[in-house]
Design a protein around this motif. Structure first.
Motif, short mmCIF file in Angstrom:
data_model
loop_
_atom_site.label_atom_id
_atom_site.label_comp_id
_atom_site.label_asym_id
_atom_site.label_seq_id
_atom_site.Cartn_x
_atom_site.Cartn_y
_atom_site.Cartn_z
N GLU A 27 0.82 -1.22 0.00
CA GLU A 27 0.00 0.00 0.00
C GLU A 27 0.85 1.26 0.00
OE1 GLU A 27 -2.79 -0.10 3.18
OE2 GLU A 27 -3.83 -1.91 2.45
N GLN A 28 2.09 1.17 0.45
CA GLN A 28 2.92 2.36 0.54
C GLN A 28 3.41 2.83 -0.84
OE1 GLN A 28 3.67 -0.62 1.80
NE2 GLN A 28 5.88 -1.04 1.82
N THR A 29 3.92 4.04 -0.88
CA THR A 29 4.45 4.62 -2.12
C THR A 29 5.66 3.83 -2.60
OG1 THR A 29 3.74 6.82 -1.41
CG2 THR A 29 5.39 6.72 -3.15
N PRO A 30 5.78 3.59 -3.92
CA PRO A 30 6.93 2.84 -4.43
C PRO A 30 8.25 3.53 -4.09
CG PRO A 30 5.25 3.11 -6.12
CD PRO A 30 4.84 3.99 -4.98
N ASP A 31 9.31 2.73 -3.97
CA ASP A 31 10.63 3.29 -3.72
C ASP A 31 11.16 4.00 -4.96
OD1 ASP A 31 11.00 2.30 -1.04
OD2 ASP A 31 11.16 0.30 -1.92
N MET A 32 10.74 3.56 -6.12
CA MET A 32 11.14 4.22 -7.36
C MET A 32 10.16 3.87 -8.46
SD MET A 32 14.42 1.86 -8.49
CE MET A 32 15.09 1.83 -6.82
N SER A 33 10.10 4.70 -9.49
CA SER A 33 9.26 4.47 -10.68
C SER A 33 10.08 4.83 -11.91
CB SER A 33 7.98 5.30 -10.64
OG SER A 33 7.15 4.91 -9.56
N ILE A 34 10.08 3.94 -12.89
CA ILE A 34 10.87 4.13 -14.11
C ILE A 34 9.96 3.92 -15.31
CG2 ILE A 34 12.84 3.27 -15.45
CD1 ILE A 34 13.99 2.29 -12.75
N SER A 35 10.00 4.86 -16.27
CA SER A 35 9.13 4.79 -17.45
C SER A 35 9.95 4.50 -18.70
CB SER A 35 8.36 6.10 -17.63
OG SER A 35 7.47 6.32 -16.55
N LYS A 36 9.33 3.76 -19.63
CA LYS A 36 9.97 3.45 -20.91
C LYS A 36 8.90 3.32 -21.97
CE LYS A 36 13.35 0.39 -23.10
NZ LYS A 36 14.38 -0.65 -22.85
N LYS A 37 9.10 4.01 -23.09
CA LYS A 37 8.18 3.90 -24.22
C LYS A 37 8.59 2.71 -25.07
CE LYS A 37 6.24 6.36 -28.21
NZ LYS A 37 4.87 5.90 -27.90
N THR A 38 7.64 1.83 -25.34
CA THR A 38 7.95 0.63 -26.12
C THR A 38 7.94 0.92 -27.61
OG1 THR A 38 5.62 -0.04 -26.13
CG2 THR A 38 7.01 -0.88 -24.35
N ASP A 39 8.69 0.13 -28.34
CA ASP A 39 8.79 0.26 -29.79
C ASP A 39 7.47 -0.21 -30.43
OD1 ASP A 39 9.38 -0.03 -32.53
OD2 ASP A 39 11.43 -0.68 -32.14
N SER A 88 -2.63 -8.27 -16.14
CA SER A 88 -3.98 -7.85 -15.78
C SER A 88 -4.71 -7.13 -16.90
CB SER A 88 -3.93 -6.96 -14.54
OG SER A 88 -3.05 -5.87 -14.72
N LYS A 89 -3.98 -6.46 -17.77
CA LYS A 89 -4.58 -5.75 -18.91
C LYS A 89 -3.63 -5.87 -20.10
CE LYS A 89 -8.26 -3.62 -17.03
NZ LYS A 89 -9.64 -3.71 -17.55
N PRO A 90 -4.16 -5.81 -21.33
CA PRO A 90 -3.27 -5.91 -22.49
C PRO A 90 -2.37 -4.69 -22.64
CG PRO A 90 -5.51 -5.43 -23.19
CD PRO A 90 -5.58 -5.73 -21.73
N VAL A 91 -1.17 -4.95 -23.15
CA VAL A 91 -0.24 -3.89 -23.53
C VAL A 91 -0.24 -3.81 -25.05
CG1 VAL A 91 2.19 -3.18 -23.53
CG2 VAL A 91 1.21 -4.28 -21.50
N PHE A 92 -0.24 -2.60 -25.57
CA PHE A 92 -0.19 -2.39 -27.01
C PHE A 92 1.20 -1.90 -27.41
CE2 PHE A 92 -4.65 -1.93 -25.92
CZ PHE A 92 -5.28 -2.72 -26.87
N PRO A 93 1.74 -2.40 -28.51
CA PRO A 93 3.04 -1.89 -28.96
C PRO A 93 3.00 -0.36 -29.10
CG PRO A 93 2.41 -3.82 -30.24
CD PRO A 93 1.22 -3.46 -29.40
N GLY A 94 4.00 0.29 -28.53
CA GLY A 94 4.04 1.75 -28.53
C GLY A 94 3.63 2.36 -27.20
N ASP A 95 3.03 1.55 -26.31
CA ASP A 95 2.66 2.06 -24.99
C ASP A 95 3.89 2.52 -24.21
OD1 ASP A 95 -0.05 1.62 -25.25
OD2 ASP A 95 -0.10 -0.19 -23.99
N THR A 96 3.69 3.53 -23.37
CA THR A 96 4.71 3.91 -22.40
C THR A 96 4.41 3.18 -21.09
OG1 THR A 96 5.08 6.10 -23.37
CG2 THR A 96 5.72 5.81 -21.07
N LEU A 97 5.36 2.39 -20.65
CA LEU A 97 5.18 1.59 -19.44
C LEU A 97 5.92 2.21 -18.27
CD1 LEU A 97 5.63 -2.00 -20.91
CD2 LEU A 97 3.52 -0.69 -20.63
N ARG A 98 5.23 2.36 -17.15
CA ARG A 98 5.87 2.84 -15.91
C ARG A 98 5.96 1.68 -14.93
NH1 ARG A 98 2.06 5.95 -13.30
NH2 ARG A 98 1.82 4.42 -11.63
#
Length: 287
Positions: A163-175, A241-251
């Motif tokens: 439940e607590q805040t994450p220690d870190m978050s990293i984002s990457k845009k997929t090809d 839990s949910k589909p990812v689409f190519p090109g999505d930015t994932l955090r």
């Protein structure tokens, strides 16, 4: 689905050889090298001193689209990757030969109209020493096959997120080409490349392979928590839990607890959790 046939499905044991080319192709499929100037990632792409990504073991010796076998009567168009578990005993070399065996562990019925999850395990061993390299457990959500009943055994359920805040978050845009490249590593389900098949399954466009998005996340975990060393990475698991689409930015939200931790992945453009209940572990190094 005919569950009795699924639970008794027989896979031939195989011996699989792989070369640097396959290791590099897999790395490209999970978005390694999007920044050509990132020299830290070259160890997964350049043949001199090449290292295999730990997540490559999840596709090495892939059994193929076995649930499409007509004898099983599975509604294969509605299949989704539900969960994945990877436990690593020893890192893969950049080339080699492995012994591969598969078996179906169990079927977890979610009820009529709610689908069922089929779990099967892959074991990789070194062909020469017979030493265990890793175990991979795959859960496939058969959306059109609920009401079949429970069979065999399912893995221990993945725990809910902290439940607590994450220690870190990293984002990457997929090809946007991710699925087209990744499928060349062995998963040729047309759901990931054919728009008409994707529409039949209820999606506006082809979705990304679950193991491709998991491979993207594995690299992020390894490069941040695993100190960019495959030898330190003990494995990871998650629920799709949910589909990812190519090109999505994932955090990737990460919680760290000494030699293990938790993670979840959010598609930022839609603010949807796409990989949930994630867990990873590290391997303590002697000395």
């Amino acid at each position: 689905m005919i569950p009795e046939k699924v639970i008794r499905y027989s896979f031939p044991d195989t011996e699989v050889s792989y070369q640097e080319r396959e290791v590099i192709l897999y790395a490209l499929g999970v978005n390694v090298g999007l920044d050509p100037m990132n020299e830290r990632e070259l160890k997964y792409l350049y043949e001199e001193g090449l290292q295999a990504l730990p997540s490559y073991s999840m596709v090495l010796g892939h059994p193929g689209f076995w649930l499409r076998d007509p004898a099983l009567e599975v509604d294969w168009v509605k299949l989704l990757h539900a969960e994945q578990f990877l436990s690593i005993s020893r890192p893969l070399s950049a080339n080699g030969t492995v012994l591969v065996s598969h078996n179906v562990l169990g079927i977890k019925d979610k009820g009529e109209g709610r689908g069922a999850i089929v779990y099967y395990e892959k074991l990789l061993r070194d062909a020469e020493t017979k030493e265990e390299l890793c175990r991979v457990t795959t859960g496939v959500f058969c959306r059109g096959d609920g009401g079949c009943g429970d069979y065999g055994e399912a893995p221990v359920p993945l725990a809910a997120m902290p439940e607590q805040t994450p220690d870190m978050s990293i984002s990457k845009k997929t090809d946007p080409r991710s699925a087209m490249i990744y499928r060349l590593s062995g998963d040729y389900n047309p759901l990931h490349i054919m728009p008409d098949i994707a529409r039949q399954a209820g999606y506006e466009r082809p979705i990304l392979h679950g193991l491709c998005s998991m491979g993207v996340v594995g690299l992020i975990l390894q490069e941040t928590i695993g100190k960019s060393s495959p030898e330190l990475f003990g494995g990871y698991a998650c629920r799709f839990s949910k589909p990812v689409f190519p090109g999505d930015t994932l955090r990737v939200d990460i919680w760290v607890d000494d030699m293990e931790g938790r993670f979840r992945v959010v598609a930022e453009d839609r603010n949807e959790v796409v990989l949930d209940r994630g867990h990873f572990s590290l391997i303590a190094q002697e000395g």
